[in-house]
Design a protein around this motif. Structure first.
Motif, PDB file in Angstrom:
ATOM      1  N   MET A   1       0.840  -1.183   0.000  1.00  0.00           N
ATOM      2  CA  MET A   1       0.000   0.000   0.000  1.00  0.00           C
ATOM      3  C   MET A   1       0.881   1.240   0.000  1.00  0.00           C
ATOM      4  O   MET A   1       1.839   1.341   0.756  1.00  0.00           O
ATOM      5  CB  MET A   1      -0.896   0.008   1.236  1.00  0.00           C
ATOM      6  CG  MET A   1      -1.733   1.248   1.345  1.00  0.00           C
ATOM      7  SD  MET A   1      -2.799   1.220   2.793  1.00  0.00           S
ATOM      8  CE  MET A   1      -2.123   2.580   3.688  1.00  0.00           C
ATOM      9  N   PHE A   2       0.547   2.176  -0.862  1.00  0.00           N
ATOM     10  CA  PHE A   2       1.286   3.424  -0.948  1.00  0.00           C
ATOM     11  C   PHE A   2       0.388   4.578  -0.519  1.00  0.00           C
ATOM     12  O   PHE A   2      -0.799   4.598  -0.808  1.00  0.00           O
ATOM     13  CB  PHE A   2       1.786   3.667  -2.378  1.00  0.00           C
ATOM     14  CG  PHE A   2       2.806   2.656  -2.817  1.00  0.00           C
ATOM     15  CD1 PHE A   2       4.128   2.787  -2.442  1.00  0.00           C
ATOM     16  CD2 PHE A   2       2.435   1.568  -3.583  1.00  0.00           C
ATOM     17  CE1 PHE A   2       5.068   1.853  -2.833  1.00  0.00           C
ATOM     18  CE2 PHE A   2       3.372   0.631  -3.987  1.00  0.00           C
ATOM     19  CZ  PHE A   2       4.690   0.773  -3.610  1.00  0.00           C
ATOM     20  N   VAL A   3       0.986   5.539   0.168  1.00  0.00           N
ATOM     21  CA  VAL A   3       0.287   6.743   0.601  1.00  0.00           C
ATOM     22  C   VAL A   3       0.942   7.913  -0.127  1.00  0.00           C
ATOM     23  O   VAL A   3       2.159   8.087  -0.026  1.00  0.00           O
ATOM     24  CB  VAL A   3       0.423   6.937   2.130  1.00  0.00           C
ATOM     25  CG1 VAL A   3      -0.251   8.211   2.576  1.00  0.00           C
ATOM     26  CG2 VAL A   3      -0.127   5.730   2.863  1.00  0.00           C
ATOM     27  N   PRO A   4       0.177   8.726  -0.880  1.00  0.00           N
ATOM     28  CA  PRO A   4       0.787   9.826  -1.630  1.00  0.00           C
ATOM     29  C   PRO A   4       1.484  10.853  -0.733  1.00  0.00           C
ATOM     30  O   PRO A   4       2.575  11.314  -1.040  1.00  0.00           O
ATOM     31  CB  PRO A   4      -0.378  10.466  -2.380  1.00  0.00           C
ATOM     32  CG  PRO A   4      -1.490   9.482  -2.328  1.00  0.00           C
ATOM     33  CD  PRO A   4      -1.249   8.599  -1.152  1.00  0.00           C
ATOM     34  N   ASP A   5       0.856  11.218   0.385  1.00  0.00           N
ATOM     35  CA  ASP A   5       1.407  12.238   1.283  1.00  0.00           C
ATOM     36  C   ASP A   5       1.064  11.852   2.719  1.00  0.00           C
ATOM     37  O   ASP A   5      -0.107  11.643   3.039  1.00  0.00           O
ATOM     38  CB  ASP A   5       0.795  13.600   0.942  1.00  0.00           C
ATOM     39  CG  ASP A   5       1.432  14.747   1.706  1.00  0.00           C
ATOM     40  OD1 ASP A   5       2.071  14.506   2.753  1.00  0.00           O
ATOM     41  OD2 ASP A   5       1.283  15.893   1.266  1.00  0.00           O
ATOM     42  N   LEU A   6       2.072  11.762   3.564  1.00  0.00           N
ATOM     43  CA  LEU A   6       1.831  11.327   4.950  1.00  0.00           C
ATOM     44  C   LEU A   6       0.973  12.307   5.738  1.00  0.00           C
ATOM     45  O   LEU A   6       0.312  11.919   6.694  1.00  0.00           O
ATOM     46  CB  LEU A   6       3.156  11.084   5.671  1.00  0.00           C
ATOM     47  CG  LEU A   6       3.903   9.836   5.221  1.00  0.00           C
ATOM     48  CD1 LEU A   6       5.202   9.695   6.004  1.00  0.00           C
ATOM     49  CD2 LEU A   6       3.061   8.588   5.378  1.00  0.00           C
ATOM     50  N   ASP A   7       0.967  13.576   5.356  1.00  0.00           N
ATOM     51  CA  ASP A   7       0.097  14.530   6.049  1.00  0.00           C
ATOM     52  C   ASP A   7      -1.377  14.243   5.768  1.00  0.00           C
ATOM     53  O   ASP A   7      -2.247  14.703   6.492  1.00  0.00           O
ATOM     54  CB  ASP A   7       0.451  15.964   5.657  1.00  0.00           C
ATOM     55  CG  ASP A   7       1.792  16.391   6.246  1.00  0.00           C
ATOM     56  OD1 ASP A   7       2.130  15.934   7.359  1.00  0.00           O
ATOM     57  OD2 ASP A   7       2.513  17.171   5.595  1.00  0.00           O
ATOM     58  N   ASP A   8      -1.660  13.487   4.707  1.00  0.00           N
ATOM     59  CA  ASP A   8      -3.029  13.105   4.359  1.00  0.00           C
ATOM     60  C   ASP A   8      -3.366  11.702   4.853  1.00  0.00           C
ATOM     61  O   ASP A   8      -4.445  11.178   4.545  1.00  0.00           O
ATOM     62  CB  ASP A   8      -3.238  13.164   2.840  1.00  0.00           C
ATOM     63  CG  ASP A   8      -3.071  14.569   2.296  1.00  0.00           C
ATOM     64  OD1 ASP A   8      -3.326  15.533   3.051  1.00  0.00           O
ATOM     65  OD2 ASP A   8      -2.672  14.709   1.124  1.00  0.00           O
ATOM     66  N   LEU A   9      -2.450  11.079   5.594  1.00  0.00           N
ATOM     67  CA  LEU A   9      -2.657   9.717   6.084  1.00  0.00           C
ATOM     68  C   LEU A   9      -3.860   9.675   7.009  1.00  0.00           C
ATOM     69  O   LEU A   9      -3.988  10.477   7.930  1.00  0.00           O
ATOM     70  CB  LEU A   9      -1.414   9.254   6.845  1.00  0.00           C
ATOM     71  CG  LEU A   9      -1.458   7.865   7.445  1.00  0.00           C
ATOM     72  CD1 LEU A   9      -1.549   6.811   6.351  1.00  0.00           C
ATOM     73  CD2 LEU A   9      -0.220   7.624   8.288  1.00  0.00           C
ATOM     74  N   VAL A  10      -4.767   8.734   6.726  1.00  0.00           N
ATOM     75  CA  VAL A  10      -5.977   8.594   7.526  1.00  0.00           C
ATOM     76  C   VAL A  10      -6.135   7.133   7.911  1.00  0.00           C
ATOM     77  O   VAL A  10      -6.126   6.255   7.044  1.00  0.00           O
ATOM     78  CB  VAL A  10      -7.226   9.062   6.737  1.00  0.00           C
ATOM     79  CG1 VAL A  10      -8.485   8.819   7.537  1.00  0.00           C
ATOM     80  CG2 VAL A  10      -7.103  10.513   6.340  1.00  0.00           C
ATOM     81  N   LEU A  11      -6.254   6.874   9.197  1.00  0.00           N
ATOM     82  CA  LEU A  11      -6.670   5.548   9.640  1.00  0.00           C
ATOM     83  C   LEU A  11      -8.182   5.530   9.551  1.00  0.00           C
ATOM     84  O   LEU A  11      -8.837   6.505   9.915  1.00  0.00           O
ATOM     85  CB  LEU A  11      -6.266   5.302  11.092  1.00  0.00           C
ATOM     86  CG  LEU A  11      -4.804   5.103  11.394  1.00  0.00           C
ATOM     87  CD1 LEU A  11      -4.613   4.863  12.895  1.00  0.00           C
ATOM     88  CD2 LEU A  11      -4.227   3.940  10.623  1.00  0.00           C
ATOM     89  N   GLU A  12      -8.723   4.437   9.048  1.00  0.00           N
ATOM     90  CA  GLU A  12     -10.180   4.342   9.025  1.00  0.00           C
ATOM     91  C   GLU A  12     -10.655   4.418  10.471  1.00  0.00           C
ATOM     92  O   GLU A  12     -10.282   3.593  11.285  1.00  0.00           O
ATOM     93  CB  GLU A  12     -10.626   3.054   8.366  1.00  0.00           C
ATOM     94  CG  GLU A  12     -10.317   3.008   6.896  1.00  0.00           C
ATOM     95  CD  GLU A  12     -10.832   1.739   6.243  1.00  0.00           C
ATOM     96  OE1 GLU A  12     -11.799   1.146   6.757  1.00  0.00           O
ATOM     97  OE2 GLU A  12     -10.260   1.356   5.232  1.00  0.00           O
TER      98      GLU A  12
END
Length: 98
Positions: A1-12
């Motif tokens: 799984m890739f996340v584009p930007d860690l500042d936009d990281l969301v845990l469900e």
């Protein structure tokens, strides 16, 4: 799984996913980034929330964004209490001159 930007990281974080994020801290930022999450969880939609638990996630910067490389999760509240007690006991080692 890739996340584009860690500042936009969301845990469900809702009743359906069974995860409730209580807080987060970036412990390190850079090509290798570590994020600490404080969460509550539940396995049964009708059950009670359990926790809090500590989740440590380690991400590596790659061409596609950020890749989750490793994670550590406490599984019992007692583990978090033991870890907090250890940090309290060790805090003097962070003092200059030690």
């Amino acid at each position: 799984m890739f996340v584009p930007d860690l500042d936009d990281l969301v845990l469900e974080s809702d009743e359906e996913s069974g995860i409730r994020e209580l807080g987060r801290r970036f412990l390190a930022r850079g090509p290798w980034t570590t994020v600490a999450f404080l969460v509550k969880t539940k396995t049964d939609p009708e059950g009670d929330w359990e926790g809090p638990f500590l989740w440590l996630y380690r991400y590596q910067k790659v061409a596609q964004g950020w890749k989750l490389v490793s994670r550590f999760r406490t599984t019992e509240t007692a583990q978090l209490e033991i870890l907090m007690a250890a940090f309290e006991e060790w805090k003097d080692y962070l003092s200059p001159g030690r």
